[in-house]
Enzyme design. Structure first.
Site, PDB file in Angstrom:
ATOM      1  N   ASP A  20     147.306  53.825 -71.092  1.00 33.31           N
ATOM      2  CA  ASP A  20     148.715  53.705 -71.419  1.00 33.31           C
ATOM      3  C   ASP A  20     149.438  53.312 -70.125  1.00 33.31           C
ATOM      4  O   ASP A  20     148.863  53.416 -69.031  1.00 33.31           O
ATOM      5  CB  ASP A  20     149.227  55.047 -71.963  1.00 33.31           C
ATOM      6  CG  ASP A  20     150.699  55.022 -72.290  1.00 33.31           C
ATOM      7  OD1 ASP A  20     151.143  54.060 -72.933  1.00 33.31           O
ATOM      8  OD2 ASP A  20     151.404  55.965 -71.883  1.00 33.31           O
ATOM      9  N   ASP A  22     153.508  53.672 -69.414  1.00 33.21           N
ATOM     10  CA  ASP A  22     154.570  54.620 -69.077  1.00 33.21           C
ATOM     11  C   ASP A  22     154.020  56.037 -69.027  1.00 33.21           C
ATOM     12  O   ASP A  22     153.468  56.543 -70.020  1.00 33.21           O
ATOM     13  CB  ASP A  22     155.704  54.547 -70.096  1.00 33.21           C
ATOM     14  CG  ASP A  22     156.624  53.364 -69.863  1.00 33.21           C
ATOM     15  OD1 ASP A  22     156.805  52.969 -68.703  1.00 33.21           O
ATOM     16  OD2 ASP A  22     157.165  52.826 -70.851  1.00 33.21           O
TER      17      ASP A  22
END
Length: 227
Positions: A20, A22
């Site tokens: 991922d 963020d």
């Protein structure tokens, strides 16, 4: 664990990493909180309610839950404006530069709930490389916790989902990785270990990721050889 190379060549050892962005590679927590608080204040929404569910989800799925239908287009534009203005609030997650430098370009991908241009801009802003494979919000029909984005990344890398290690900081991302049939490492940068309990392993630092992945890959390889 053995995996096929993207060009269909022979097997290679070790996992493929799906990160991922963020909260996992880019520390955007300050920016996210600032943006949602300002947008909520401007359009009369509950900022704390938004912040309790927004991490790991696409803006297009969050905005309709909290804003009047007639305001959605303006809210969407305002979010984009504030995100562009707040790039100075971004920082690399500790350990991210070192971890990515140690991975060959074809052995990792990024899987994010943000739009592709915004996410590549965030990686660049904090000095991190853009991956050869990026699956972003505008590349899939269904966002996390649906597994579509993680499965798409495995396809783009040319490997089986079972050869992939997902690194996630949000419960919806953990759920997506598990549903995709991948080994999931939860990272406690934005959520607690209890909130990430659906992960196979929970760590406090990216520095722990290679060791955890290597241990899992070794166990998986031994099991595969026995079977």
């Amino acid at each position: 664990m053995s995996a096929r190379t993207p060009d269909g060549g022979g097997p290679t050892e070790g996992p493929y990493f799906l990160f991922d962005i963020d909260g996992t590679l880019v520390d955007s927590s300050g920016l996210i909180v600032s943006v949602w608080k300002r947008v909520a204040a401007e359009f009369g929404a509950d900022a704390q309610a938004i912040l309790s569910v927004c991490h790991g989800r696409r803006d297009s799925e969050v905005v309709p839950l909290f804003f009047r239908p007639e305001d959605i287009p303006r809210v969407t534009v305002r979010i984009q404006e504030l995100e562009a203005e707040g790039v100075g609030l971004l920082h690399p997650v500790p350990g991210a530069p070192e971890l990515l430098r140690g991975l060959p370009s074809g052995r990792w991908a990024a899987v994010t709930s943000g739009p592709s241009l915004l996410m590549t801009g965030r990686l660049s802003a904090v000095g991190l490389p853009s991956p050869e494979v990026l699956v972003a919000a505008d590349h899939v029909r269904r966002g996390k916790p649906d597994p579509e984005s993680y499965l798409a990344a495995a396809v783009a890398l040319g490997v089986d989902p079972g050869a992939c290690v997902v690194v996630e900081d949000a419960p919806v991302g953990v759920a997506a990785g598990r549903e995709a049939g991948m080994f999931v490492i939860g990272l406690t940068t934005t959520h607690t270990a209890a909130q990430l309990a659906g992960a196979d392993v929970v760590v406090a630092s990216l520095a722990e990721v290679p060791g955890v992945a290597a241990a899992w890959s070794g166990r998986a390889g031994r099991a595969e050889a026995v079977s």
